[in-house]
Design a protein around this motif. Sequence first.
Motif, short mmCIF file in Angstrom:
data_model
loop_
_atom_site.label_atom_id
_atom_site.label_comp_id
_atom_site.label_asym_id
_atom_site.label_seq_id
_atom_site.Cartn_x
_atom_site.Cartn_y
_atom_site.Cartn_z
N GLN A 77 31.61 35.42 32.33
CA GLN A 77 31.43 36.69 33.03
C GLN A 77 31.46 36.49 34.54
O GLN A 77 31.13 35.40 35.03
CB GLN A 77 30.11 37.33 32.61
N PRO A 78 31.81 37.52 35.27
CA PRO A 78 31.75 37.42 36.74
C PRO A 78 30.37 36.97 37.20
O PRO A 78 29.35 37.45 36.68
CB PRO A 78 32.07 38.85 37.20
N GLY A 95 29.33 33.95 36.81
CA GLY A 95 28.97 32.81 36.00
C GLY A 95 29.55 31.50 36.53
O GLY A 95 30.19 31.46 37.59
N SER A 119 29.71 31.17 40.88
CA SER A 119 29.98 32.52 41.39
C SER A 119 31.42 32.94 41.09
O SER A 119 32.14 33.43 41.96
CB SER A 119 29.72 32.58 42.90
N LYS A 142 34.77 34.76 39.99
CA LYS A 142 35.27 36.11 40.17
C LYS A 142 36.46 36.34 39.24
O LYS A 142 37.14 35.39 38.85
CB LYS A 142 35.73 36.30 41.62
N PRO A 143 36.77 37.58 38.92
CA PRO A 143 37.94 37.85 38.08
C PRO A 143 39.23 37.26 38.65
O PRO A 143 40.10 36.82 37.89
CB PRO A 143 38.00 39.38 38.04
N THR A 170 40.65 33.85 37.53
CA THR A 170 41.30 33.72 36.24
C THR A 170 42.68 33.08 36.39
O THR A 170 43.52 33.58 37.15
CB THR A 170 41.44 35.09 35.55
N VAL A 205 37.79 34.94 33.70
CA VAL A 205 36.56 35.54 34.22
C VAL A 205 36.65 37.04 33.99
O VAL A 205 37.46 37.74 34.62
CB VAL A 205 36.38 35.23 35.71
N SER A 206 35.83 37.52 33.09
CA SER A 206 35.91 38.93 32.70
C SER A 206 34.60 39.37 32.06
O SER A 206 33.92 38.58 31.41
CB SER A 206 37.06 39.15 31.71
N SER A 207 34.28 40.63 32.27
CA SER A 207 33.09 41.19 31.63
C SER A 207 33.47 41.86 30.31
O SER A 207 32.59 42.39 29.61
CB SER A 207 32.41 42.18 32.56
#
Length: 120
Positions: free
Chosen positions: A12-13, A15, A83, A85-86, A89, A118-120
């Motif tokens: 997740q973002p 993470g 930290s 971020k999307p 990816t 990286v995704s929620s």
Amino acid sequence: VQLVESGGGLVQPGGSLRLSCVASGNIFSIRQMGWYRQAPGKERELVASISRSSSANYSDSVNGRFTISRDNTKNTIYLQMNSLKPEDTAVYYCNADVRRFLTVKYYPYWGQGTQVTVSS
């Protein structure tokens, strides 16, 4: 010479993930090692590099969030990614400049890549 990456996955973002890359085979010496990444539709870009003496360089986009480290006794490098971020990816590739036994030149070798999403 083989480079094998591990440690990728879905996070997740915000993470963290830790990537590893082990070099094996006909290796006399390894000079520079590094991590690159390639996102869909984009060119491969340098993320971080580290010299044999552990002098490190980072791209502006990851500086302060990612840490590259190296264990020369294991021919291994790591990439601690915090930290996330999307936009991080991508497929992450390991690279190493290797001198094989009975040779004098260094040549670049690449791993097969490991996916980081990286995704929620």
